[in-house]
Structures are given as structure tokens and as C-alpha cells.
Motif scaffolding. Structure first.
Motif, PDB file in Angstrom:
ATOM      1  N   LEU A 418       4.009  -5.615  16.716  1.00 20.71           N
ATOM      2  CA  LEU A 418       3.599  -7.009  16.894  1.00 20.71           C
ATOM      3  C   LEU A 418       4.576  -7.759  17.793  1.00 20.71           C
ATOM      4  CD1 LEU A 418       1.533  -9.174  15.644  1.00 20.71           C
ATOM      5  CD2 LEU A 418       3.477  -9.859  14.298  1.00 20.71           C
ATOM      6  N   LEU A 504      -6.033  -5.426  12.874  1.00 18.60           N
ATOM      7  CA  LEU A 504      -5.096  -6.283  12.139  1.00 18.60           C
ATOM      8  C   LEU A 504      -4.109  -6.966  13.073  1.00 18.60           C
ATOM      9  CD1 LEU A 504      -4.081  -4.281   8.956  1.00 18.60           C
ATOM     10  CD2 LEU A 504      -5.558  -6.251   9.147  1.00 18.60           C
ATOM     11  N   ALA A 507      -5.757  -9.516  15.384  1.00 22.02           N
ATOM     12  CA  ALA A 507      -6.077 -10.742  14.652  1.00 22.02           C
ATOM     13  C   ALA A 507      -4.805 -11.527  14.374  1.00 22.02           C
ATOM     14  CB  ALA A 507      -6.799 -10.405  13.357  1.00 22.02           C
ATOM     15  N   GLY A 508      -3.715 -10.808  14.042  1.00 24.55           N
ATOM     16  CA  GLY A 508      -2.447 -11.483  13.800  1.00 24.55           C
ATOM     17  C   GLY A 508      -1.961 -12.221  15.042  1.00 24.55           C
ATOM     18  N   PHE A 511      -3.974 -15.164  15.590  1.00 25.89           N
ATOM     19  CA  PHE A 511      -3.685 -16.137  14.524  1.00 25.89           C
ATOM     20  C   PHE A 511      -2.460 -16.985  14.879  1.00 25.89           C
ATOM     21  CE2 PHE A 511      -1.151 -17.106  10.722  1.00 25.89           C
ATOM     22  CZ  PHE A 511      -2.026 -17.946  10.071  1.00 25.89           C
ATOM     23  N   ILE A 512      -1.406 -16.352  15.410  1.00 24.26           N
ATOM     24  CA  ILE A 512      -0.215 -17.142  15.709  1.00 24.26           C
ATOM     25  C   ILE A 512      -0.321 -17.855  17.044  1.00 24.26           C
ATOM     26  CG2 ILE A 512       1.455 -15.956  14.268  1.00 24.26           C
ATOM     27  CD1 ILE A 512       2.206 -14.244  16.512  1.00 24.26           C
ATOM     28  N   GLY A 513      -1.480 -17.811  17.692  1.00 23.70           N
ATOM     29  CA  GLY A 513      -1.693 -18.697  18.829  1.00 23.70           C
ATOM     30  C   GLY A 513      -1.750 -18.034  20.179  1.00 23.70           C
ATOM     31  N   PHE A 514      -2.033 -16.721  20.227  1.00 25.19           N
ATOM     32  CA  PHE A 514      -2.125 -16.067  21.525  1.00 25.19           C
ATOM     33  C   PHE A 514      -3.553 -15.947  22.012  1.00 25.19           C
ATOM     34  CE2 PHE A 514       2.137 -14.011  20.858  1.00 25.19           C
ATOM     35  CZ  PHE A 514       2.706 -14.736  21.868  1.00 25.19           C
ATOM     36  N   GLY A 524      -9.172 -13.590  13.810  1.00 27.90           N
ATOM     37  CA  GLY A 524      -7.834 -14.173  13.619  1.00 27.90           C
ATOM     38  C   GLY A 524      -7.808 -15.652  13.965  1.00 27.90           C
ATOM     39  N   ILE A 527      -9.342 -17.758  11.246  1.00 26.36           N
ATOM     40  CA  ILE A 527      -8.418 -17.998  10.134  1.00 26.36           C
ATOM     41  C   ILE A 527      -7.392 -19.053  10.539  1.00 26.36           C
ATOM     42  CG2 ILE A 527      -6.694 -16.932   8.637  1.00 26.36           C
ATOM     43  CD1 ILE A 527      -8.260 -14.401   8.772  1.00 26.36           C
ATOM     44  N   GLY A 545     -11.449 -13.559   6.901  1.00 25.25           N
ATOM     45  CA  GLY A 545     -10.429 -12.655   6.376  1.00 25.25           C
ATOM     46  C   GLY A 545     -11.050 -11.459   5.692  1.00 25.25           C
ATOM     47  N   ILE A 548     -12.146  -8.983   8.247  1.00 24.27           N
ATOM     48  CA  ILE A 548     -11.043  -8.149   8.751  1.00 24.27           C
ATOM     49  C   ILE A 548     -10.689  -7.091   7.719  1.00 24.27           C
ATOM     50  CG2 ILE A 548      -8.642  -8.110   9.507  1.00 24.27           C
ATOM     51  CD1 ILE A 548      -8.873 -10.911  10.383  1.00 24.27           C
ATOM     52  N   LEU A 549     -10.527  -7.535   6.462  1.00 23.30           N
ATOM     53  CA  LEU A 549     -10.098  -6.627   5.403  1.00 23.30           C
ATOM     54  C   LEU A 549     -11.078  -5.469   5.261  1.00 23.30           C
ATOM     55  CD1 LEU A 549      -8.316  -5.884   3.007  1.00 23.30           C
ATOM     56  CD2 LEU A 549      -9.644  -7.422   1.609  1.00 23.30           C
ATOM     57  N   ALA A 552     -10.991  -3.124   8.426  1.00 21.97           N
ATOM     58  CA  ALA A 552      -9.778  -2.311   8.495  1.00 21.97           C
ATOM     59  C   ALA A 552      -9.753  -1.292   7.368  1.00 21.97           C
ATOM     60  CB  ALA A 552      -8.545  -3.210   8.436  1.00 21.97           C
TER      61      ALA A 552
ATOM     62  N   SER B 144      -4.596  -2.165   4.849  1.00 19.73           N
ATOM     63  CA  SER B 144      -5.609  -2.822   5.692  1.00 19.73           C
ATOM     64  C   SER B 144      -5.618  -4.330   5.518  1.00 19.73           C
ATOM     65  CB  SER B 144      -7.002  -2.304   5.351  1.00 19.73           C
ATOM     66  OG  SER B 144      -6.964  -1.108   4.668  1.00 19.73           O
ATOM     67  N   PRO B 146      -4.893  -8.119   6.170  1.00 22.29           N
ATOM     68  CA  PRO B 146      -4.307  -9.081   7.106  1.00 22.29           C
ATOM     69  C   PRO B 146      -3.419 -10.034   6.317  1.00 22.29           C
ATOM     70  CG  PRO B 146      -6.634  -9.559   6.754  1.00 22.29           C
ATOM     71  CD  PRO B 146      -6.309  -8.371   5.907  1.00 22.29           C
ATOM     72  N   PHE B 148      -1.605 -12.548   6.891  1.00 24.92           N
ATOM     73  CA  PHE B 148      -1.684 -14.000   7.060  1.00 24.92           C
ATOM     74  C   PHE B 148      -2.829 -14.564   6.235  1.00 24.92           C
ATOM     75  CE2 PHE B 148      -5.037 -13.455  10.265  1.00 24.92           C
ATOM     76  CZ  PHE B 148      -4.758 -12.180  10.703  1.00 24.92           C
ATOM     77  N   TRP B 149      -3.888 -13.794   6.129  1.00 26.46           N
ATOM     78  CA  TRP B 149      -5.023 -14.232   5.305  1.00 26.46           C
ATOM     79  C   TRP B 149      -4.681 -14.108   3.825  1.00 26.46           C
ATOM     80  CZ3 TRP B 149      -8.248 -11.100   2.110  1.00 26.46           C
ATOM     81  CH2 TRP B 149      -9.381 -11.753   1.628  1.00 26.46           C
ATOM     82  N   THR B 282       8.806  -8.045  11.094  1.00 27.15           N
ATOM     83  CA  THR B 282       7.609  -8.410  11.840  1.00 27.15           C
ATOM     84  C   THR B 282       6.659  -9.200  10.960  1.00 27.15           C
ATOM     85  OG1 THR B 282       7.795  -6.186  12.650  1.00 27.15           O
ATOM     86  CG2 THR B 282       5.946  -7.472  13.426  1.00 27.15           C
ATOM     87  N   LEU B 286       4.337 -13.669  10.421  1.00 27.38           N
ATOM     88  CA  LEU B 286       3.088 -14.214   9.904  1.00 27.38           C
ATOM     89  C   LEU B 286       3.287 -14.938   8.577  1.00 27.38           C
ATOM     90  CD1 LEU B 286       0.958 -11.102  10.798  1.00 27.38           C
ATOM     91  CD2 LEU B 286       0.936 -13.291  11.950  1.00 27.38           C
ATOM     92  N   THR B 301       7.088 -18.212  15.997  1.00 27.60           N
ATOM     93  CA  THR B 301       5.722 -18.691  16.188  1.00 27.60           C
ATOM     94  C   THR B 301       5.710 -20.033  16.902  1.00 27.60           C
ATOM     95  OG1 THR B 301       5.328 -17.720  14.045  1.00 27.60           O
ATOM     96  CG2 THR B 301       3.540 -18.946  15.008  1.00 27.60           C
ATOM     97  N   ILE B 304       6.406 -19.666  20.469  1.00 28.55           N
ATOM     98  CA  ILE B 304       5.246 -19.199  21.231  1.00 28.55           C
ATOM     99  C   ILE B 304       4.380 -20.382  21.608  1.00 28.55           C
ATOM    100  CG2 ILE B 304       3.060 -17.974  21.027  1.00 28.55           C
ATOM    101  CD1 ILE B 304       4.661 -16.059  19.148  1.00 28.55           C
ATOM    102  N   LEU B 305       4.134 -21.252  20.612  1.00 35.22           N
ATOM    103  CA  LEU B 305       3.267 -22.394  20.886  1.00 35.22           C
ATOM    104  C   LEU B 305       3.893 -23.327  21.906  1.00 35.22           C
ATOM    105  CD1 LEU B 305       1.975 -23.061  17.296  1.00 35.22           C
ATOM    106  CD2 LEU B 305       0.883 -21.806  19.142  1.00 35.22           C
TER     107      LEU B 305
END
Lengths: 573, 344
Positions: A418, A504, A507-508, A511-514, A524, A527, A545, A548-549, A552, B144, B146, B148-149, B282, B286, B301, B304-305
């Protein structure tokens, strides 16, 4: 069994003209591939050098995206070039090598958009040519002999797969998700980017608060053009439930306005009629005959330019007709007039609620499945094929090259996936799903390079390779048609599980803004939208979510199960 | 090979990796990105920019720039970050944020090990029974998940819904309750500071409560990985001859499993634990974002923003070094635990 009965079919003469035709096409294809790969690679290089020199030229989009594919194509094309020499001399081994190489090529090209599709279709033509009886004569029998044990093993594997419930469940979920992604236009009730602002953060199962304006006819004409602004205009109107289920009285609106003054003060007379006729009945009639089938009519005359017809409240086929009757049909009124024919309908129910922009969660999840699965597919395919080629070559030739490749993979393994992907996206500077997948491709290939290298190393010393070498097979032939097929099993397991991990991580990352700043549906990002409203509207987060779950998990179930099935220690008991 | 030689060999092998890591970050920020972005912020006056370009050697040839970059890294000059509000050197921010992340990661790791190893043993000893299937599905869904979720859902349930239902609930974020307690950071590790320096057991307990949810969320994946590894290595070991011998000597199941099998099954698990520690850092990116945890991950994070290149570069470097160090330590421990590795 099967092949025994088929052998007599193959006994027809090999056609040398067909076969040399195949060879020629293959040469042409190799040349085009070299060209394509070279252009892409050089283009990237040139772009890169320009960057260094501080020039700011914008490269064509296709150059920016496919640096890795370009490299792969170059390598594969060079191998094909070598096997093609064998094809020209009708060496059966060369045919089967180029068969495998062509399969590889298709995989690479399929990740490359329209251009890739065109190239892949050339490969398909080559494969068809290879399978024509005239060419098949030279290699098919030996090829079948070669692959017979392999096919038998595969059958046995499939038998084991059927007996393992978790794998079957996983495969069922994957098939389900893929078909949902493919059938998205049919399943989704909204477009992925739709925002219904009256429906912000509705709980699951709510009807929409807004009504949707659908246009039957829309004329927005600034210049006079008699073909666009006709005397009259008609079309068939099939009234179905969607016309009738409005919150208001179901009706069709006709509106006329002046584009210059923005008012209704247009000197125009538009008549709108609805007939109880189908188009086939309508067309041969004279206007006078049609009038006896008139359902309703309304005239839009000066100063009273918005009118409506209440629709019949049962379903059926009608014809609507617009007549533009101007007292003086001059260029002025027809040039600046807007004529709109529209009806209202309800928006569909929000099954899983809406987000803070009024986007429908259910539809967005379905559209997002396309995006996420596409990312996973492209990342795994590119990482797998590039990693496999690099790992195989480095393991097979060994020496300095191998040492170098291994040190490079060491460096890549020093970063958690990541974080490296984050740094790459940050450096590339563009926030989009394409950037995310490029970053993940760069992050992911060393896994496969290591895996394949290890397999090749253990396979290289085996007796059958020794035999092949002493019978004079070329290096590329040994590598691609003996070693690689025998190393494929752990790679398949790894790839299956990586589908899950790529989903995953992608989506991560978004999620953090990319992800792209607005609009696009991706799990992502959905969410990420939901996280600020988690306490008041948990459904915004819950459903994407879960998607995704489940996806995956399905890939992991299959990968985990297949590993047990393929494990030689546990295999035959 | 003696242990000392083994360690030296490993160190020599690690050097090119460290240089590779440096080169990659240089490549990413100097060639793909804009090198100047590392050293200027919005508050830098325009007139100062040519001076900075000259002082940093950004007008020099690339080779020179590379060595200047390495030089500045080794002198602790990692660029300027704007994310914390003021312009701060990246290294200062990293040092300030580091303890929070490490505290969280260690807590998550303790939790993962404490649950993962027993679960793995149960799963292996009860193979193909209900307990095994439940554990496997639990572990697979952990891999599997996520996170963050998962974190958001935990927060919704344990923090919000529990408080709605009037049940005792966990705090929804932050390291401690800012209103009820004051903390004077000494080492930056809240658990250590509150007990050793502040003598404030209330703060300590509050901090533990704040750690539970993010720790569980972060540790879940590691827990899953450890459980799976423990299960498969235990299954391998149970089949060995010496276990059969131990059983035939009439030892109880308990002694066989915990005295004979466990120690050998732990070796591969230790490797996984070491590698998973890098993964935890890592995962912290999240988890910290969700639980408003003032550590490295949330800072990364935010940077990044803010498109804060220096911060991302610094974070990448730091995480890579942690990862390399963790791998190195794993190798060492492996070499100590299993002499065969050293001589192999």
C-alpha cells in the motif's frame, strides 16, 4: 480415447502453402507487435526525457498507460520471432511454442483497449489458421501427445474442486459478481454518476422525493434549418407503466419559448396531438382520416406557451404528432425557438438508500463492481505476465542477470504494497483509477517474478528438461513449452488470492483519497463518502463494504481451496 | 557457519536493499514528480525559490542531484512538511508521530498473537471438525476484510449503537479523553508516560480503553494470518515421527501438543509475525484515519490530501526501513531458533 478417434481426420496432407501463409502472417504480426511495443516504450521514454528536460508536452493518452505492456510485447515478439524460424522449417515444437506465446500475447493485448483488441483479433486469426487441417498436420498430434497427461491432471483437479464445498461457493460468488458487473446496465436503476439532490441520505427502501423529467422531443435551435425544424414531426408512443406511475397526474407537457428573450413571447403556433393509432396505421392515412382517431389535442399559441395533455390511464400504443403552424414561418422564429415535449416519471425506489449527494447506493455498487473487477483483472494479468516472463528468464539463465533481478525484487519487497503504491500515485500526480492500477502493477510484479523463478529453478534440473535439451530443443522452446506450463499451478493459486488483495488495496487507496475527485462509482470511494455520515446513515458504508468483503472472500476461498487441491502432499489419498 | 558470520552476511545483503529503497524514493520524487515540491510550501516567498533551487543543487546534473539527495537524507534533512499546519521538517514530525503508531501496532500485535496462536492450535488439533471450519472461515474473512470498513462498522456498533441502547460503550476515537485528563508527553508512549512519569492510573486505564477498538481493528488481519500459519505448521509438525514417538511413550495429548509440537510449529509463525509487523504499519494508515489516531498513518493520509510530497516521501522511507529492519530481525530470530537455516 477422444484423440484416437480423431487421428484419422488428421491424416490429410499438410498444405505447405497454408503453413507458409501462417508463417508469413505471424512474421507480419511480430513486426507490428515490435512496432507497437517499441513505439509505446519509446514514447514513454521520450515523455520521460522531456520531463527531465523540463518540457511540458502532453503525450497521447495511450502512450502514458502501457509502458509495461509495451515492454512485455517487445519481449514476447522477440521470442515469437525466434520460434517463427522453426515454423518456417515445419518443426512441430516451434508450432506449439508459438501457440503458447500467442496465448500470452492475447492476454497482454486484451488489457490495452481498442488497439489491443485489434491486435488480439489478429492473434485469433493466427490461432484459427494454426488449427486449420493443412497447418494442424505439422504439429497437432505431437501437441496432443504432449498435453495428454496435463489434461488428465486437470480433469482430476476439476473433480476435486467439485467435491470441495467452500471452493464451489467461492466460484459461485465470483461468477455472480462478474455477471452483475457485465449486466450492470440492465440491473442498475440509476446511472453511476446520477445525483438526485432531493434524495440526500434516504434510508434503504425509500421512494424518491423527486420526479424525473423525460424528454420525448427536444428542439433547441439557434440557426434556421428546415430539416431540423420541420413542418411537422411524429413518433410512436408506447405508454407503459413508467409513464403512469408519477406522483402527479400522468401527462405530457409541451412547451415553447424564445431563446433570445428567454420569455414565452414567441409568435408561434404549435399543435400537439395524440392519436389512437399505431405508427403503421398512422402513416398511410390522410390528415383528415387521422382526425377521427384523435385522442386529444392541444394548441400552443401566442402568449400561452405551456400546455399539457393528460395521458390515457391504460397502457397502449399511440402516436404523437407536433405541427408547427406559423402564421408566417420566417427564419426568425424558427431559428430562436425551443420546443420541448416531456413527461414526468417517478425515480425508481432506492433499495439500499442514497448517499450524501443523492446517489443511489444499490446502482452505484453495481456500477462500481465493473470498476473494481476491471482494476483487479488488469493488475493481476499485467503483474502476472510480466513477473512470470522476468522470473522465468532470470531463473532459467541464472548468473548475473538472476542476481540483478533478485536484488531488484528485494528492494520492492522492502516496501509494504500500500505504501509503495501511495508513493507512486503521489509521484505520478494524477488521481484516477487508472493511476491506481498502474501503481499496483508496479507494486505487484515482483511477487510473481520470485514465485516463477523459484519454480523454474527447481524444474530446470529435472530429467525431462535434460532430455529435451539433448534432443536439440531451443531455449525458448524449453522455457515456454516445458518449464512454464509445469510451474503454473502455484502461480494460479497466487493469482486467485491476489484478485482479492488487489481489490482490497485498490479500495483502500481510493478510500484515503487517491480516487478521481468526483463522480465515478468505486467501492472504496463510496465508503470514503459514507465515513463522515457513519452515525446517521450507516447504510452508505455498510453495503459497499459488504460488496468488497464478499468479493475478496470469494477469491480467497477459491485460492485457499485450490492450494489444498493442488498440493501434491495432500493430492491422492 | 557461526552465528556471527551469519549476521554479518545478512547485514551485507541488507545494504543494497537500503540503497535501492533510497534510490526508488529519489526516482519517484525527483524524476516522476517535481523535486522542488519537497522543499517549498505555500508560505515560501516567490523570491526565495531560485535561492532554494541553487542551494539544493536542483540546477545540477541528475547524478549530482542524486548524491546531494543522499547527503541531505543522511544529515537528517528530509524536506519540509506543511500538513501539521506550520512548516516543519519532516524528520521532526516523524519523530513526534512515531510513538502513537508504534503503541497502536504493538497493542494490535499482542492481541493478534494472544488470540491467533491458540486459535491456530485448536484448529489444527480439531482438524475437519466444527471448530476448525469456524476458525478457517474466521481467518479467511480476516484476510479478505477491508479494515477501513471494518473499523467504521466497529465504531458504529460498539461506540454509537451501544450508547444508543444505554450499554457501556467504547470510545469512538482519539488516544485519550482530552476533557477528563491531561497528559505531559515525555517519551510519547502514552501508556508508559501515564504510569512512569505522570503517575496517573486513570489516564492509563482510559488509554487502554481507547486502544481496544483500533487495536482489534488493526490486529484482525494479522490475527487471521497468524491463525492460518499456526494451523498449517502445526498440521505439518503433528505428522512428524517424533510426535508419534512422544504419543507412543504414553504422554498425554496436552504434553505432546504444548511441549513437543508447539515449539517447532512456532518457528514459521515467528517469521510471519515479523513480516506482519511491517504490514501493521501499513494498516495503521487506514485504521488511524478512521479512529482519529494522531499517529503516522493519519498524518500520511492528510499529507496525501494536501499533496505534501516531502511528507509522503519521508513516510515511505521510514516504513521501508521499519520493514527492512523487521525482516532482518526475523532472519536473526530464525537463525537462532533453527540452526539448520544457518548452515543451509
Amino acid at each position: 480415447m477422444d484423440s484416437d478417434s480423431q487421428i484419422p481426420v488428421f491424416q490429410d496432407e499438410g498444405s505447405s502453402s497454408l503453413s507458409s501463409m501462417f508463417g508469413t502472417i505471424q512474421i507480419v504480426f511480430v513486426m507490428i507487435s515490435l512496432l507497437v511495443g517499441g513505439i509505446i516504450l519509446l514514447g514513454n521514454l521520450a515523455y520521460f526525457i522531456e520531463e527531465l528536460l523540463g518540457m511540458t508536452l502532453v503525450p497521447p493518452a495511450f502512450l502514458g498507460n502501457w509502458a509495461i505492456q509495451g515492454l512485455l510485447i517487445l519481449v514476447l515478439a522477440l521470442f515469437l520471432l525466434r520460434t517463427n524460424a522453426g515454423v518456417m522449417e515445419r518443426v512441430p515444437d516451434a508450432f506449439s511454442s508459438s501457440f503458447y506465446l500467442n496465448l500470452f500475447m492475447i492476454v497482454v493485448y486484451l488489457t490495452m483497449g481498442t488497439l489491443g483488441l485489434a491486435m488480439a483479433s489478429i492473434v485469433v486469426i493466427q490461432l484459427i489458421l494454426m488449427l486449420l487441417p493443412g497447418v494442424r498436420y505439422y504439429w497437432w498430434v505431437e501437441f496432443v501427445e504432449d498435453t495428454k497427461p496435463r489434461v488428465k491432471e486437470t480433469r482430476f483437479t476439476l473433480h476435486l474442486v467439485r467435491k470441495s464445498p467452500l471452493v464451489v461457493v467461492g466460484i459461485a460468488i465470483i461468477v455472480f459478481m462478474v455477471s452483475v458487473a457485465l449486466a450492470a446496465p440492465m440491473l442498475a436503476t440509476y446511472k453511476g454518476e446520477d445525483m438526485v439532490f432531493k434524495d440526500v441520505r434516504l434510508p434503504p427502501g425509500s421512494p424518491s422525493n423527486d420526479i424525473k423529467l423525460n424528454y420525448l422531443y427536444y428542439l433547441n435551435q439557434r440557426t434556421y434549418d428546415p430539416t431540423i425544424m420541420p413542418q411537422y414531426k411524429y413518433e410512436e408512443l408506447t405508454i407503459t407503466s413508467k409513464y403512469l406511475e408519477t406522483v402527479e397526474i400522468p401527462r405530457i407537457f409541451i412547451g415553447v419559448s424564445d431563446l433570445d428573450t428567454k420569455t414565452d413571447a414567441v409568435s408561434v403556433n404549435v399543435t400537439f396531438r395524440v392519436y389512437n393509432l399505431t405508427q403503421a396505421q398512422y402513416e398511410p392515412m390522410t390528415p383528415a382520416e387521422r382526425l377521427s382517431y384523435l385522442y386529444a389535442n392541444v394548441s400552443v399559441v401566442d402568449q400561452n406557451l405551456l400546455q399539457y395533455i393528460t395521458l390515457p390511464d391504460k397502457e397502449g400504443v399511440y402516436v404523437w404528432e407536433l405541427q408547427f403552424i406559423a402564421a408566417y414561418k420566417t427564419t426568425t422564429w424558427s431559428a430562436n425557438t425551443r420546443v420541448v415535449l416531456a413527461y414526468y416519471s417517478n425515480y425508481p425506489i432506492h433499495i439500499w438508500g442514497t448517499d450524501n449527494y443523492g446517489g443511489d447506493i444499490y446502482s452505484r455498487i453495481i456500477w462500481a463492481s465493473q470498476q473494481d473487477l476491471r482494476i483487479a483483472l488488469s493488475v493481476v494479468l499485467v503483474a502476472l505476465s510480466s513477473g512470470a516472463v522476468i522470473g522465468a528468464v532470470s531463473g532459467y539463465y541464472g548468473g548475473k542477470l538472476d542476481e540483478l533481478v533478485m536484488r531488484v525484487t528485494d528492494i520492492f519487497f522492502a516496501f509494504p504494497g500500500l505504501v509503495l503504491a501511495m508513493a507512486i500515485v503521489m509521484a505520478l500526480g494524477v488521481r484516477s483509477l487508472t493511476t491506481i492500477s498502474i501503481a499496483l502493477m508496479i507494486t505487484w510484479w515482483p511477487t510473481y517474478a520470485r514465485l516463477v523463478r523459484g519454480q523454474v529453478l527447481s524444474e530446470r534440473e529435472k530429467l525431462y528438461i535434460e532430455a529435451a535439451r539433448s534432443s536439440g530443443a531451443s531455449d525458448s522452446r524449453i522455457l515456454f513449452s516445458h518449464i512454464l506450463p509445469n510451474t503454473i499451478q502455484p502461480v494460479i493459486v497466487q493469482a486467485t488470492m491476489d484478485f482479492g488483495s488487489v481489490i482490497l488495496v485498490a479500495a483502500g487507496l481510493s478510500f484515503i483519497g487517491f480516487g478521481p475527485p468526483v463522480g465515478t462509482s468505486e467501492w472504496g470511494m463510496m465508503i470514503a463518502r459514507g465515513q463522515n455520515y457513519i452515525l446517521s446513515s450507516p447504510w452508505m458504508t455498510l453495503y459497499p463494504g459488504l460488496a468488497i468483503l464478499v468479493t475478496a472472500l470469494a477469491f480467497n476461498l477459491v485460492g485457499d481451496g485450490i492450494r489444498d487441491i493442488l498440493d501434491p502432499k495432500l493430492r491422492r489419498r | 557457519m557461526r552465528l556471527r558470520d551469519f549476521i554479518i552476511r545478512r547485514i551485507i545483503l541488507a545494504i543494497p536493499v537500503v540503497f535501492g529503497v533510497l534510490t526508488i524514493t529519489w526516482f519517484l520524487s525527483y524524476i516522476v514528480g517535481d523535486p522542488l515540491a519537497m522543499y517549498i510550501t505555500e508560505r515560501t516567498p516567490d523570491a526565495a525559490i531560485p535561492g532554494i533551487i541553487h542551494a539544493r543543487g536542483l540546477d545540477q546534473p541528475l547524478v549530482v542531484q542524486y548524491f546531494l539527495y543522499l547527503n541531505s537524507l543522511f544529515h537528517g534533512d528530509w524536506g519540509v512538511s506543511t500538513t501539521t499546519g506550520a512548516d516543519q521538517p519532516v524528520l521532526t514530525v516523524l519523530a513526534a508521530k512515531f510513538p502513537a503508531t508504534i503503541e497502536l501496532s504493538i497493542f494490535a500485535m499482542i492481541f493478534a498473537i494472544a488470540l491467533g496462536i491458540p486459535l491456530g492450535i485448536i484448529s489444527a488439533t480439531k482438524k475437519d471438525k466444527a471448530a476448525d471450519h469456524i476458525t478457517r472461515i474466521f481467518a479467511l474473512s480476516g484476510v479478505s476484510m477491508p479494515i477501513f470498513w471494518f473499523g467504521l462498522m466497529l465504531k458504529y456498533l460498539l461506540f454509537f449503537q451501544f450508547s444508543q441502547w444505554g450499554l457501556p460503550h467504547l470510545p469512538g476515537g482519539d488516544r485519550y479523553n482530552y476533557r477528563a485528563y491531561t497528559w505531559h508527553p515525555t517519551t510519547g508512549f502514552l501508556l508508559v508516560d501515564s504510569l512512569v512519569f505522570d503517575h496517573n492510573p486513570g489516564l492509563f486505564i482510559d488509554a487502554i480503553f481507547h486502544l481496544i477498538m483500533p487495536g482489534f481493528c488493526l490486529g484482525y488481519i494479522t490475527l487471521a494470518i497468524i491463525t492460518r500459519m499456526m494451523r498449517s505448521s502445526m498440521l505439518e509438525v503433528i505428522k512428524e515421527d517424533y510426535i508419534t514417538l512422544a504419543k507412543s511413550k504414553g504422554l498425554t495429548e496436552r504434553v505432546v501438543i504444548y511441549k513437543h509440537a508447539l515449539r517447532n510449529a512456532l518457528i514459521p509463525t515467528v517469521t510471519v509475525i515479523g513480516l506482519a509487523f511491517g504490514g501493521l504499519i501499513t494498516g495503521a494508515v487506514l485504521t488511524e484515519t478512521i479512529f482519529n489516531w494522531p499517529g503516522l498513518g493519519r498524518w500520511a493520509t492528510n499529507s496525501i490530501l494536501n499533496s505534501d510530497i516531502a511528507a509522503i516521501n519521508g513516510f515511505t522511507l521510514l516504513v521501508a526501513f521499519i520493514f527492512v529492519t523487521a525482516n532482518f530481525i526475523v532472519d536473526m530470530v530464525y537463525g537462532v531458533l533453527d540452526p539448520r537455516i544457518r548452515f543451509g
